[in-house]
Design an enzyme around this catalytic site. Sequence first.
Site, mmCIF file in Angstrom:
data_model
loop_
_atom_site.group_PDB
_atom_site.id
_atom_site.type_symbol
_atom_site.label_atom_id
_atom_site.label_comp_id
_atom_site.label_asym_id
_atom_site.label_seq_id
_atom_site.Cartn_x
_atom_site.Cartn_y
_atom_site.Cartn_z
ATOM 1 N N ASP A 89 3.468 -5.068 -25.041
ATOM 2 C CA ASP A 89 5.185 -5.376 -25.336
ATOM 3 C C ASP A 89 5.662 -3.922 -25.950
ATOM 4 O O ASP A 89 6.727 -3.438 -25.415
ATOM 5 C CB ASP A 89 5.522 -6.396 -26.230
ATOM 6 C CG ASP A 89 5.492 -7.718 -25.263
ATOM 7 O OD1 ASP A 89 5.763 -7.755 -23.932
ATOM 8 O OD2 ASP A 89 5.121 -8.691 -25.986
ATOM 9 N N ASP B 177 -2.553 -3.042 -3.999
ATOM 10 C CA ASP B 177 -2.472 -3.733 -5.216
ATOM 11 C C ASP B 177 -1.427 -4.917 -5.155
ATOM 12 O O ASP B 177 -1.650 -5.602 -4.322
ATOM 13 C CB ASP B 177 -1.700 -2.527 -6.441
ATOM 14 C CG ASP B 177 -2.150 -2.664 -7.995
ATOM 15 O OD1 ASP B 177 -1.818 -3.693 -8.387
ATOM 16 O OD2 ASP B 177 -2.850 -1.817 -8.093
ATOM 17 N N PRO C 271 14.841 1.128 -11.110
ATOM 18 C CA PRO C 271 15.509 2.470 -11.187
ATOM 19 C C PRO C 271 14.395 3.975 -11.087
ATOM 20 O O PRO C 271 15.126 4.883 -10.532
ATOM 21 C CB PRO C 271 16.408 2.465 -12.271
ATOM 22 C CG PRO C 271 16.002 1.160 -13.123
ATOM 23 C CD PRO C 271 15.229 0.306 -12.077
ATOM 24 N N ASP C 272 13.229 3.586 -11.765
ATOM 25 C CA ASP C 272 12.436 4.761 -11.798
ATOM 26 C C ASP C 272 11.655 4.843 -10.520
ATOM 27 O O ASP C 272 11.028 6.045 -10.515
ATOM 28 C CB ASP C 272 11.617 4.745 -13.121
ATOM 29 C CG ASP C 272 11.958 6.024 -13.874
ATOM 30 O OD1 ASP C 272 12.755 7.070 -13.567
ATOM 31 O OD2 ASP C 272 11.329 5.903 -15.048
ATOM 32 N N ASP D 120 2.998 -7.444 2.778
ATOM 33 C CA ASP D 120 2.339 -8.265 1.852
ATOM 34 C C ASP D 120 0.935 -9.080 2.530
ATOM 35 O O ASP D 120 1.608 -10.128 3.205
ATOM 36 C CB ASP D 120 3.210 -9.262 1.140
ATOM 37 C CG ASP D 120 2.620 -10.278 0.200
ATOM 38 O OD1 ASP D 120 1.389 -10.333 0.123
ATOM 39 O OD2 ASP D 120 3.392 -11.056 -0.112
ATOM 40 N N ASP E 237 7.173 -8.722 2.907
ATOM 41 C CA ASP E 237 7.776 -8.204 1.646
ATOM 42 C C ASP E 237 6.848 -8.263 0.515
ATOM 43 O O ASP E 237 6.540 -8.985 -0.092
ATOM 44 C CB ASP E 237 8.860 -9.439 1.165
ATOM 45 C CG ASP E 237 9.693 -8.924 -0.149
ATOM 46 O OD1 ASP E 237 9.468 -7.551 -0.679
ATOM 47 O OD2 ASP E 237 10.344 -9.855 -0.668
ATOM 48 N N HIS F 298 1.120 -5.162 -12.148
ATOM 49 C CA HIS F 298 0.142 -4.235 -12.092
ATOM 50 C C HIS F 298 0.569 -3.298 -11.045
ATOM 51 O O HIS F 298 0.409 -1.968 -11.429
ATOM 52 C CB HIS F 298 -1.206 -5.033 -11.702
ATOM 53 C CG HIS F 298 -2.575 -3.946 -11.959
ATOM 54 N ND1 HIS F 298 -2.736 -3.137 -10.761
ATOM 55 C CD2 HIS F 298 -3.430 -3.724 -12.817
ATOM 56 C CE1 HIS F 298 -4.103 -2.478 -11.225
ATOM 57 N NE2 HIS F 298 -4.387 -2.964 -12.402
ATOM 58 N N ASN G 295 14.937 12.636 -13.923
ATOM 59 C CA ASN G 295 16.068 11.775 -13.716
ATOM 60 C C ASN G 295 16.786 11.433 -15.013
ATOM 61 O O ASN G 295 17.537 10.515 -14.958
ATOM 62 C CB ASN G 295 15.742 10.706 -12.704
ATOM 63 C CG ASN G 295 14.870 9.911 -13.134
ATOM 64 O OD1 ASN G 295 14.230 9.836 -14.206
ATOM 65 N ND2 ASN G 295 14.794 8.795 -12.665
ATOM 66 N N TYR H 122 -19.265 2.358 -3.836
ATOM 67 C CA TYR H 122 -19.967 2.625 -2.427
ATOM 68 C C TYR H 122 -20.087 4.209 -2.490
ATOM 69 O O TYR H 122 -19.287 4.782 -3.225
ATOM 70 C CB TYR H 122 -18.650 2.362 -1.401
ATOM 71 C CG TYR H 122 -18.412 0.984 -1.178
ATOM 72 C CD1 TYR H 122 -19.509 -0.045 -0.803
ATOM 73 C CD2 TYR H 122 -17.318 0.264 -1.109
ATOM 74 C CE1 TYR H 122 -19.089 -1.208 -0.438
ATOM 75 C CE2 TYR H 122 -16.896 -1.057 -0.883
ATOM 76 C CZ TYR H 122 -17.968 -1.884 -0.518
ATOM 77 O OH TYR H 122 -17.872 -3.006 -0.266
ATOM 78 N N ASP I 218 -17.079 9.264 -10.520
ATOM 79 C CA ASP I 218 -16.905 10.916 -10.672
ATOM 80 C C ASP I 218 -16.150 11.458 -11.811
ATOM 81 O O ASP I 218 -16.729 12.652 -11.962
ATOM 82 C CB ASP I 218 -15.995 11.259 -9.275
ATOM 83 C CG ASP I 218 -16.685 10.750 -8.079
ATOM 84 O OD1 ASP I 218 -17.805 11.063 -7.864
ATOM 85 O OD2 ASP I 218 -16.117 9.759 -7.330
ATOM 86 N N SER J 283 -7.614 0.952 -14.058
ATOM 87 C CA SER J 283 -6.340 0.833 -13.176
ATOM 88 C C SER J 283 -5.592 2.003 -13.467
ATOM 89 O O SER J 283 -5.002 2.828 -12.291
ATOM 90 C CB SER J 283 -5.919 -0.206 -13.145
ATOM 91 O OG SER J 283 -6.508 -1.063 -12.749
#
Length: 522
Positions: free
Chosen positions: A107, A151, A159-160, A192, A199, A206, A220, A313, A342, A366
């Site tokens: 949070d 994902d 907005p960003d 999706d 959608d 995530h 911005n 892999y 890597d 992630s």
Amino acid sequence: MSRSIALAALLPLVFCSLLPARGESAPYVPGRLLVKFRPGADGAARAAVATELGATTLRRFTLIDAECMKLGAGVSVEQAVERLRGRPGVEYAEPDYELRVEGAPNDEWFPYLWSLDNTGQTGGTPGADIHAVQAWDVFTGDPHLKIGVIDTGIDYTHPDLVANVWTNPGEIPDNGLDDDGNGYVDDVHGYDFANGDGDPFDDHSHGTMVAGIIAGKGDNLIGVPGVCWQAQLVAIKVITYNGYGTIDAAIAGLEYAVTLGIKLTNNSYVAQSYSQALLDAINAARAAGCLFVAAAGNGGSNNDQDPRYPASYNSANIIAVTSSDNVDGVALGANYGPTSVDLAAPGVDIISTFPDSMYRTMSGTSMATAYVTGVCALAMGQHPELTAPEIKGRVLAAVDVEPYLTRKVLTNGRLNAFTATVADVGPETISGIALGRAFPNPFVERTRIAFDLPHPGHATIEVFAANGRRVAVLADRVLGAGPQSVEWDGLDAGRRPCASGVYWARLGFEGRRASRRLVLMR
Ligand code: CA
């Protein structure tokens, strides 16, 4: 540290218990099978397989000539795999394994993004960052480059993010038609595949956080800048609201990316089971020129011994990423691997975009993976002539080698956006001209920079500070062919001593450039 050891100790047990076994629950979708047919298998052979298993086709993958099947009642996945083993016309059959994303947002959020420019503001080590600010002095991203975020979806209204989310120009929203004829109905911002509709809105969080790291709108005056300030983020949802997905959805998502001509995908999900079908799909994507950046996973374990897919892999277009923290350590709980992972990138307490116009912090490989994808996007934008494996080679060659990463990752290093994007890394394979070693380097008072020209011509040799500002011009004239050198005395154009730090000598010759890192130590 104790937590990481405990996790590492527990994992083999967890891994074993999740392996498919008769009579036990296993991490794959019940009643579903992935079947890869041999090239010669005709319609009759395929139909015979379906009939025998009482199966119906749920999805057909043209990318790898395989099918996802729903098995008839009374036929288990184990039985079906067994019955198709060695069957003429069938290359392999495997369960539809589970995959998942990990990481819960916090949070609280920090006032600064240490990962992009670490000045010690969060108690960390100055310079333990990816040198994004230096890269941005030169390049902030290609607004036309499509990046597939495979994902949980993206909050494409954030907005960003809204300015950097791809919009399909040929698709009319919500009319139930495939207006542009690409095979996908109503795919306005992506698709999706977890729920089978057009959608890909993020009902988890995530994917939205990953997207913000890759390409949150920069400059911005709101929120956070991504590694790329502009890009075309394509939301490819393969993970449901609860953080779980399937190999079937992941392959379908990759197939969609290839259909759209996407050359770069971010894959911050992990499966514990080897799927030949997913590897086949990644290799098919490689043939289509697509780079595949993958998370090493969060368990504190060694992927060389206990692989996590798709990161583990062995494929020339996969970049496997672990996470480092803001005090130059491998992040607590991040998987590593001296040969299978890597490089490292920041992945602890990363602030990013969160659904419903919010911002949160999250940790994990992630997040680190998203940084690498962002830098790959910068490198591709600056070097559109390079192939996916060449971009991988460039990003890996550009790392800052760090002692704490020795034998933890293949390159022993952490992502460097500036070098990967702007500087010419390594020997002359990229630039075609030669900028040799500087000696001494690091240096205290003066250093001599060697170079080699293939024929006489006008050459420039300039020195740039790490922030991209040009501090000195060592040559700007017609020079002869062959090996030669120039000296830099550590002074700027006004003959003032430059401060200690990292500088770049850059040779320019007939439109080509080569750079060499210099370290000045007063
Ligand atoms: Ca469409």
